[in-house]
Design a protein around this motif. Sequence first.
Motif, PDB file in Angstrom:
ATOM      1  N   UNK A 172       8.211  -0.517  -5.071  1.00  0.00           N
ATOM      2  CA  UNK A 172       7.069   0.039  -4.342  1.00  0.00           C
ATOM      3  C   UNK A 172       7.290  -0.182  -2.849  1.00  0.00           C
ATOM      4  N   UNK A 173       6.823   0.767  -2.071  1.00  0.00           N
ATOM      5  CA  UNK A 173       7.121   0.781  -0.637  1.00  0.00           C
ATOM      6  C   UNK A 173       5.849   1.013   0.160  1.00  0.00           C
ATOM      7  N   UNK A 174       5.722   0.305   1.278  1.00  0.00           N
ATOM      8  CA  UNK A 174       4.644   0.578   2.218  1.00  0.00           C
ATOM      9  C   UNK A 174       3.312  -0.026   1.845  1.00  0.00           C
ATOM     10  N   UNK A 175       2.362   0.155   2.744  1.00  0.00           N
ATOM     11  CA  UNK A 175       1.043  -0.466   2.595  1.00  0.00           C
ATOM     12  C   UNK A 175       0.271   0.087   1.411  1.00  0.00           C
ATOM     13  N   UNK A 176       0.570   1.317   1.010  1.00  0.00           N
ATOM     14  CA  UNK A 176      -0.156   1.933  -0.100  1.00  0.00           C
ATOM     15  C   UNK A 176       0.500   1.700  -1.462  1.00  0.00           C
TER      16      UNK A 176
END
Length: 398
Positions: A172-176
């Motif tokens: 999973x990648x990023x703030x979301x």
Amino acid sequence: MQENKQAHIDSSPLQTKSTKALMAEVSARLDAIEKLPAHNGDKELIAELESKGISRRDFMKWAGAMTAALSLPASFAPLTARAAEIANRTPVIWLHMAECTGCSESLLRTEDPSVDSVLFDMINLEYHETIMAASGYQATQNLESAIKKHHGNYILMVEGGIPKGSSEYFLTIGANGTTGAQECRHAAEGAMAIFAIGTCSSYGGVQAAAPNPTNAQPLDKIISKPIIKVPGCPPSEKNIVGNVLYFAMFGKTPPIDAFGRPTWAYGHRIHDLCERRGHFDAGEFVEAFGDSNAEKGYCLYKVGCKGPYTFNNCSKLRFNSHTSWPIQAGHGCIGCSEPNFWDTMSPFERPLGNTPFHTAYNGYGADKTADTIGAAVLAVTAVGIAAHAVVSSMVKAK
């Protein structure tokens, strides 16, 4: 055999058009690109190169070498130079998946500034997590802004293997918390060209090696659009930059082989151009690492070199500011630009001719290129090479 999902395979432009007509088309295309807004304001590539100690003469020598590497006539060198000078008009989005960032390091962390590294400093790199200051929600916003702003006009480069299916959430990648697969599919929608950078993105890499607990897959298993693969662990920076220049000049991807690799960079076996090939033909082999034959620079086939089964241009381009490469340093090629090499080429210190030869292509397809359809039964080749080594050593013994 591994499925080839390329939507189309183009032959070389020089096979379908005259040189004069093709040069006119390339010039017109570069004219159109030059009208686009430039990244980095008024900075010019030549001025940046000179500030790094690289003269215009050196740049033109580089352009000539790159033209030859791309299998284009020498008359295209000025167009190659021009394509490099206006490369900052084309936006690039670079995504990181499951990988070690070695491919980015190959391009961005060169010890001595080269034309390739300075060129990539000048390019309109809209998103690259390794070198940008933003993080979290700001980084996610930057990616979305770049995709929206340049929709249909950007080059997408993806580095790393991608977990698929029920395993997507292993990455999973990023703030979301977006999965890598979701991010690739989203970014691919608006891309005008897509490059899988490195073996992990091209074929899954070490993440996809058995038992592959995350179900890591190459990029072409995640998206359905045409992809140009630039494998290697890592690939040479020239193999990355060269494909960008080719696309800028011709508006399409270069001719490819059966596994999606550009034939200009991956059209020859390591074995064909190896500096130790003469020793192989003479039956002079290293029998064990550190022996007297190793000191003499003999062939490394008996200690596991996979050069006869590997397609790449490492022997020509080399690494570390083009000073050396694994075989020159004394270790055999491990076949890192081949599909599933972690499984099919290991153990790396033992010749394939002494083991069952089960590869991703089952002995078929390595020589099947965009221009020539043919079968290469590499299992027979492996046996032949092993027999050659044995017979040669017997002759030497006598």
